[in-house]
Design a protein around this motif. Structure first.
Motif, PDB file in Angstrom:
ATOM      1  N   GLY A  91       0.789  -1.218   0.000  1.00  0.00           N
ATOM      2  CA  GLY A  91       0.000   0.000   0.000  1.00  0.00           C
ATOM      3  C   GLY A  91       0.829   1.279   0.000  1.00  0.00           C
ATOM      4  N   LYS A  92       2.129   1.173  -0.166  1.00  0.00           N
ATOM      5  CA  LYS A  92       3.018   2.341  -0.174  1.00  0.00           C
ATOM      6  C   LYS A  92       3.221   2.829  -1.609  1.00  0.00           C
ATOM      7  N   LYS A  93       3.332   4.140  -1.763  1.00  0.00           N
ATOM      8  CA  LYS A  93       3.597   4.752  -3.062  1.00  0.00           C
ATOM      9  C   LYS A  93       4.984   5.397  -3.036  1.00  0.00           C
ATOM     10  N   PHE A  94       5.804   5.045  -4.018  1.00  0.00           N
ATOM     11  CA  PHE A  94       7.151   5.596  -4.118  1.00  0.00           C
ATOM     12  C   PHE A  94       7.384   6.161  -5.513  1.00  0.00           C
ATOM     13  N   VAL A  95       8.060   7.302  -5.571  1.00  0.00           N
ATOM     14  CA  VAL A  95       8.595   7.831  -6.822  1.00  0.00           C
ATOM     15  C   VAL A  95      10.093   7.607  -6.718  1.00  0.00           C
ATOM     16  N   LEU A  96      10.640   6.800  -7.636  1.00  0.00           N
ATOM     17  CA  LEU A  96      12.023   6.355  -7.527  1.00  0.00           C
ATOM     18  C   LEU A  96      13.025   7.409  -7.983  1.00  0.00           C
ATOM     19  N   ASP A 102       7.027  18.570 -20.304  1.00  0.00           N
ATOM     20  CA  ASP A 102       8.422  18.994 -20.392  1.00  0.00           C
ATOM     21  C   ASP A 102       9.111  18.694 -19.057  1.00  0.00           C
ATOM     22  N   PRO A 103      10.176  17.900 -19.075  1.00  0.00           N
ATOM     23  CA  PRO A 103      10.875  17.607 -17.817  1.00  0.00           C
ATOM     24  C   PRO A 103      11.627  18.828 -17.304  1.00  0.00           C
ATOM     25  N   ALA A 104      11.552  19.036 -15.988  1.00  0.00           N
ATOM     26  CA  ALA A 104      12.279  20.134 -15.359  1.00  0.00           C
ATOM     27  C   ALA A 104      13.590  19.650 -14.752  1.00  0.00           C
ATOM     28  N   GLY A 105      13.674  18.336 -14.476  1.00  0.00           N
ATOM     29  CA  GLY A 105      14.871  17.777 -13.878  1.00  0.00           C
ATOM     30  C   GLY A 105      14.671  16.308 -13.554  1.00  0.00           C
ATOM     31  N   ILE A 106      15.604  15.780 -12.769  1.00  0.00           N
ATOM     32  CA  ILE A 106      15.618  14.360 -12.412  1.00  0.00           C
ATOM     33  C   ILE A 106      15.534  14.249 -10.891  1.00  0.00           C
ATOM     34  N   LEU A 107      14.617  13.413 -10.400  1.00  0.00           N
ATOM     35  CA  LEU A 107      14.474  13.217  -8.962  1.00  0.00           C
ATOM     36  C   LEU A 107      15.742  12.581  -8.414  1.00  0.00           C
ATOM     37  N   PHE A 108      16.338  13.198  -7.393  1.00  0.00           N
ATOM     38  CA  PHE A 108      17.643  12.781  -6.894  1.00  0.00           C
ATOM     39  C   PHE A 108      17.563  11.587  -5.950  1.00  0.00           C
ATOM     40  N   ASP A 109      16.570  11.545  -5.096  1.00  0.00           N
ATOM     41  CA  ASP A 109      16.389  10.444  -4.143  1.00  0.00           C
ATOM     42  C   ASP A 109      14.952   9.942  -4.220  1.00  0.00           C
ATOM     43  N   ALA A 139       5.638  12.785 -12.468  1.00  0.00           N
ATOM     44  CA  ALA A 139       6.566  11.975 -13.261  1.00  0.00           C
ATOM     45  C   ALA A 139       6.257  12.142 -14.745  1.00  0.00           C
ATOM     46  N   VAL A 140       7.297  12.311 -15.547  1.00  0.00           N
ATOM     47  CA  VAL A 140       7.159  12.446 -16.993  1.00  0.00           C
ATOM     48  C   VAL A 140       7.228  11.051 -17.608  1.00  0.00           C
ATOM     49  N   GLU A 180      21.168   5.201 -19.144  1.00  0.00           N
ATOM     50  CA  GLU A 180      20.631   3.840 -19.039  1.00  0.00           C
ATOM     51  C   GLU A 180      20.093   3.528 -17.641  1.00  0.00           C
ATOM     52  N   ARG A 181      20.538   4.256 -16.640  1.00  0.00           N
ATOM     53  CA  ARG A 181      20.139   3.976 -15.260  1.00  0.00           C
ATOM     54  C   ARG A 181      18.978   4.839 -14.769  1.00  0.00           C
ATOM     55  N   LEU A 182      18.453   5.704 -15.615  1.00  0.00           N
ATOM     56  CA  LEU A 182      17.300   6.512 -15.228  1.00  0.00           C
ATOM     57  C   LEU A 182      16.041   5.657 -15.263  1.00  0.00           C
TER      58      LEU A 182
END
Length: 136
Positions: free
Chosen positions: A38-43, A73-80, A54-55, A102-104
């Motif tokens: 039941g947990k929601k995570f954005v990786l 339009d992406p503004a950036g990359i989630l760091f954690d 998320a894009v 490749e790791r995104l």
């Protein structure tokens, strides 16, 4: 006594170098599906737009001529990785630095790298160790 076995996933390390710049952001819970607990995570490594969503990258066309479209339009990359089970939460958005594409997180990120280079000019994208530059 309660005993539960949990398997933890680690996000791959996507940084190419130690030099990067992050800003604070709010990570949205819109469109995020819950796991079996039941947990929601954005990786970490997920592309985020200015609203913190998320894009998604979609592919259309035939095998000879695929085209890729970004949902925003992406503004950036989630760091954690950020847990958004109980609504939007604060996070760190990478806006400058070098990444191993490749790791995104997400589908078709490598294939659509030219669009990402154009949308996020301060992030250097590497594919198979090669710096990707804007074509045209």
């Amino acid at each position: 006594m309660f005993y539960a076995k949990k398997t933890y996933d680690n996000a791959p390390e996507f940084l190419k170098s130690e030099r990067y710049q992050n800003i604070s952001c709010t990570v949205s819970d819109t469109g995020v599906t819950a796991d079996e607990y039941g947990k929601k995570f954005v990786l970490a490594g997920t592309l985020l737009d200015a609203a913190g969503k998320a894009v998604k990258i979609t592919r259309s066309g035939s095998a000879d001529a695929y085209t890729y479209a970004l949902s925003a339009d992406p503004a950036g990359i989630l760091f954690d990785t950020v847990e958004v089970t109980h609504g939007p939460q604060p996070g760190a958005l990478m806006i400058d630095g070098s990444v191993n594409t490749e790791r995104l997180q997400g589908n078709y990120v490598v294939e659509s790298v030219q669009q990402l280079v154009a949308k996020m000019p301060f992030i250097k994208f590497f594919v198979d160790g090669q710096l990707q530059i804007k074509e045209g």
